[in-house]
Design a protein around this motif. Structure first.
Motif, PDB file in Angstrom:
ATOM      1  N   LEU A 227     -10.002 -10.738  -6.229  1.00 52.61           N
ATOM      2  CA  LEU A 227      -8.883  -9.813  -6.396  1.00 52.61           C
ATOM      3  C   LEU A 227      -9.162  -8.473  -5.731  1.00 52.61           C
ATOM      4  N   LEU A 228     -10.387  -7.974  -5.848  1.00 48.43           N
ATOM      5  CA  LEU A 228     -10.739  -6.706  -5.208  1.00 48.43           C
ATOM      6  C   LEU A 228     -10.665  -6.809  -3.689  1.00 48.43           C
ATOM      7  N   VAL A 229     -11.115  -7.921  -3.127  1.00 47.71           N
ATOM      8  CA  VAL A 229     -11.044  -8.106  -1.675  1.00 47.71           C
ATOM      9  C   VAL A 229      -9.595  -8.114  -1.207  1.00 47.71           C
ATOM     10  N   LEU A 230      -8.726  -8.811  -1.921  1.00 54.56           N
ATOM     11  CA  LEU A 230      -7.307  -8.846  -1.556  1.00 54.56           C
ATOM     12  C   LEU A 230      -6.687  -7.461  -1.653  1.00 54.56           C
ATOM     13  N   LEU A 231      -7.088  -6.670  -2.649  1.00 54.37           N
ATOM     14  CA  LEU A 231      -6.557  -5.322  -2.801  1.00 54.37           C
ATOM     15  C   LEU A 231      -6.956  -4.433  -1.630  1.00 54.37           C
ATOM     16  N   VAL A 232      -8.215  -4.544  -1.173  1.00 51.01           N
ATOM     17  CA  VAL A 232      -8.675  -3.744  -0.028  1.00 51.01           C
ATOM     18  C   VAL A 232      -7.893  -4.115   1.232  1.00 51.01           C
ATOM     19  N   VAL A 233      -7.675  -5.410   1.463  1.00 48.28           N
ATOM     20  CA  VAL A 233      -6.904  -5.848   2.629  1.00 48.28           C
ATOM     21  C   VAL A 233      -5.489  -5.312   2.582  1.00 48.28           C
ATOM     22  N   LEU A 234      -4.876  -5.295   1.413  1.00 57.81           N
ATOM     23  CA  LEU A 234      -3.512  -4.784   1.262  1.00 57.81           C
ATOM     24  C   LEU A 234      -3.451  -3.298   1.581  1.00 57.81           C
ATOM     25  N   VAL A 235      -4.432  -2.521   1.131  1.00 59.72           N
ATOM     26  CA  VAL A 235      -4.447  -1.077   1.410  1.00 59.72           C
ATOM     27  C   VAL A 235      -4.572  -0.824   2.905  1.00 59.72           C
ATOM     28  N   VAL A 236      -5.433  -1.590   3.593  1.00 58.48           N
ATOM     29  CA  VAL A 236      -5.597  -1.421   5.043  1.00 58.48           C
ATOM     30  C   VAL A 236      -4.299  -1.723   5.779  1.00 58.48           C
ATOM     31  N   LEU A 237      -3.594  -2.754   5.413  1.00 61.61           N
ATOM     32  CA  LEU A 237      -2.328  -3.103   6.062  1.00 61.61           C
ATOM     33  C   LEU A 237      -1.273  -2.026   5.839  1.00 61.61           C
ATOM     34  N   VAL A 238      -1.202  -1.461   4.653  1.00 62.51           N
ATOM     35  CA  VAL A 238      -0.227  -0.403   4.371  1.00 62.51           C
ATOM     36  C   VAL A 238      -0.519   0.835   5.195  1.00 62.51           C
ATOM     37  N   ARG A 239      -1.790   1.199   5.327  1.00 59.96           N
ATOM     38  CA  ARG A 239      -2.143   2.384   6.122  1.00 59.96           C
ATOM     39  C   ARG A 239      -1.802   2.186   7.593  1.00 59.96           C
ATOM     40  N   ARG A 240      -1.985   0.995   8.107  1.00 58.66           N
ATOM     41  CA  ARG A 240      -1.609   0.736   9.505  1.00 58.66           C
ATOM     42  C   ARG A 240      -0.113   0.859   9.721  1.00 58.66           C
ATOM     43  N   CYS A 241       0.664   0.370   8.766  1.00 59.89           N
ATOM     44  CA  CYS A 241       2.123   0.484   8.887  1.00 59.89           C
ATOM     45  C   CYS A 241       2.557   1.938   8.871  1.00 59.89           C
ATOM     46  N   ILE A 242       1.902   2.768   8.034  1.00 60.23           N
ATOM     47  CA  ILE A 242       2.261   4.193   7.967  1.00 60.23           C
ATOM     48  C   ILE A 242       1.930   4.896   9.273  1.00 60.23           C
ATOM     49  N   ARG A 243       0.821   4.540   9.926  1.00 59.89           N
ATOM     50  CA  ARG A 243       0.435   5.177  11.190  1.00 59.89           C
ATOM     51  C   ARG A 243       1.358   4.791  12.331  1.00 59.89           C
ATOM     52  N   ARG A 244       1.922   3.621  12.309  1.00 59.25           N
ATOM     53  CA  ARG A 244       2.783   3.164  13.404  1.00 59.25           C
ATOM     54  C   ARG A 244       4.153   3.818  13.384  1.00 59.25           C
ATOM     55  N   LYS A 245       4.630   4.280  12.257  1.00 58.52           N
ATOM     56  CA  LYS A 245       5.968   4.880  12.171  1.00 58.52           C
ATOM     57  C   LYS A 245       6.105   6.151  13.011  1.00 58.52           C
ATOM     58  N   PRO A 246       5.168   7.125  12.961  1.00 57.05           N
ATOM     59  CA  PRO A 246       5.308   8.310  13.836  1.00 57.05           C
ATOM     60  C   PRO A 246       5.284   7.958  15.320  1.00 57.05           C
ATOM     61  N   GLU A 247       4.460   6.982  15.717  1.00 61.22           N
ATOM     62  CA  GLU A 247       4.420   6.595  17.126  1.00 61.22           C
ATOM     63  C   GLU A 247       5.748   6.035  17.574  1.00 61.22           C
ATOM     64  N   ALA A 248       6.380   5.247  16.720  1.00 59.97           N
ATOM     65  CA  ALA A 248       7.686   4.693  17.064  1.00 59.97           C
ATOM     66  C   ALA A 248       8.728   5.793  17.181  1.00 59.97           C
ATOM     67  N   ALA A 249       8.612   6.831  16.319  1.00 60.78           N
ATOM     68  CA  ALA A 249       9.573   7.931  16.378  1.00 60.78           C
ATOM     69  C   ALA A 249       9.415   8.714  17.669  1.00 60.78           C
ATOM     70  N   GLU A 250       8.141   8.906  18.122  1.00 60.58           N
ATOM     71  CA  GLU A 250       7.923   9.641  19.365  1.00 60.58           C
ATOM     72  C   GLU A 250       8.506   8.894  20.551  1.00 60.58           C
ATOM     73  N   VAL A 251       8.437   7.570  20.537  1.00 63.87           N
ATOM     74  CA  VAL A 251       8.997   6.790  21.634  1.00 63.87           C
ATOM     75  C   VAL A 251      10.504   6.937  21.674  1.00 63.87           C
ATOM     76  N   GLU A 252      11.145   6.961  20.498  1.00 66.88           N
ATOM     77  CA  GLU A 252      12.598   7.092  20.461  1.00 66.88           C
ATOM     78  C   GLU A 252      13.062   8.460  20.925  1.00 66.88           C
ATOM     79  N   MET A 253      12.229   9.525  20.689  1.00 66.87           N
ATOM     80  CA  MET A 253      12.608  10.885  21.071  1.00 66.87           C
ATOM     81  C   MET A 253      12.104  11.266  22.454  1.00 66.87           C
ATOM     82  N   GLY A 254      11.635  10.346  23.250  1.00 68.80           N
ATOM     83  CA  GLY A 254      11.118  10.649  24.580  1.00 68.80           C
ATOM     84  C   GLY A 254      12.217  11.017  25.553  1.00 68.80           C
ATOM     85  N   GLU A 255      11.816  11.330  26.773  1.00 70.48           N
ATOM     86  CA  GLU A 255      12.770  11.751  27.787  1.00 70.48           C
ATOM     87  C   GLU A 255      13.579  10.568  28.282  1.00 70.48           C
TER      88      GLU A 255
END
Length: 323
Positions: A227-255
């Motif tokens: 259960l602890l291993v699954l919890l750590v994997v879930l936290v890593v996946l959530v953090r990656r999703c949060i980091r990708r959102k600003p990058e996607a926003a910058e692409v949409e606001m580009g020239e």
């Protein structure tokens, strides 16, 4: 999950405390003479275990209630009589029971000394025909009512017993009489334990194998780890999703880049303007500058002069700088 593992551990301890009691008897024989003393004990038992019995005159009678002297989880019979013959066992306050032992009190002068507990398959078992005399006279032995052999010294040994040796045994001595019958039980040899001693004349070993209750807490610990291993994997996946959102926003606001193709045609009736030097002007380039924030537009303008002799000018380019 921790609560579950704790419950499993407590339940295993509870099972061990309620199911591990074992009744033993001293002397370790299924038959005794009248007036002999007998001691019964609930071994490996916690508080609340008592000795009970079924006889020809009573059922589930507790030690100390009309028979025997109770001493915690033990019971003593100082002077036995044939009415004490019956089945004995240990019982807890929750209703759990131990193994049973059959005791026969002989009112005659002959009894058969045989194992009171089941013997293990492959062991050697010795049956002794006893009398009140000091010497052991010759005796005849019977199994299930059929004579099997006669021994001069009054004892018979069964080598490497198996299930076919189970049955009711008794002995008889000339001019003394015969003993009551006693049942010999044989249990299968466990495959995970070492072989017990090969001699079992009076006190055979118990054949019960303790269950592996320690597996329960180990299994619960493994579940917690997974259960602890699954919890750590879930936290890593959530953090990656949060980091990708600003990058996607910058692409949409580009020239944004816009390209347009403009063609300008000149009417035949209107002459082409000349420059100040008197020369006919060819295709001209038109420049316009648009100031915006970030967008840049590029436009291509083609000017066609519709004369008799059409001159196709080279495409001129309109550049717009959007800031």
């Amino acid at each position: 999950m921790k609560d579950t593992s704790l419950l499993l551990l407590l339940s295993s301890l509870f099972c061990c405390s309620t199911n591990s009691a074992r009744l033993t008897v001293t002397p370790s024989t299924s038959q005794i003479f009248r007036d002999n003393s007998v001691s019964l004990r609930c071994e490996d038992a916690s508080d609340g275990w008592t000795v009970r019995r079924n006889t020809s005159i009573e059922n589930r009678a507790e030690c100390g209630a009309g028979w025997g002297i109770s001493a915690g989880s033990s019971c003593n019979i100082s002077s036995s009589n044939p009415l004490d013959s019956g089945v004995y066992w240990c019982e807890s306050t929750e209703g759990s029971t131990s193994n049973t032992i059959t005791i026969t009190v002989s009112g005659g002068s002959v009894f058969l000394q045989s194992p009171v507990l089941p013997v293990m398959e492959g062991d050697d078992v010795t049956l002794i025909c006893r009398t009140k005399m000091a010497d052991r006279p010759p005796a005849d032995f019977y199994k299930d009512g059929v004579s099997i052999r006669t021994e001069s010294d009054g004892h018979m040994t069964l080598l490497h017993v198996n299930s076919s040796d189970e049955g009711l045994y008794k002995c008889s001595v000339q001019n003394e009489g015969e003993s009551p019958e006693s049942r010999l039980s044989v249990s299968e040899k466990p495959t995970t334990t070492a072989r017990p001693p090969t001699s079992s004349s009076v006190s055979p070993t118990s054949t019960s194998t303790p269950p592996s209750y320690w597996l329960l807490p180990v299994t619960a610990s493994l579940c917690v780890l997974v259960l602890l291993v699954l919890l750590v994997v879930l936290v890593v996946l959530v953090r990656r999703c949060i980091r990708r959102k600003p990058e996607a926003a910058e692409v949409e606001m580009g020239e944004d880049v816009t390209y347009s193709h403009v063609k300008i045609s000149q009417s035949r009736n209107k002459p082409i303007k000349q420059s100040r030097r008197g020369r006919e002007s060819g295709p001209a380039a038109v420049y316009s500058e648009l100031k915006t924030k970030r967008d840049v537009c590029y436009g291509e303008i083609v000017i066609n002069t519709n004369r008799r002799k059409e001159i196709v000018p080279e495409p001129d380019v309109l550049y717009s700088s959007l800031r």
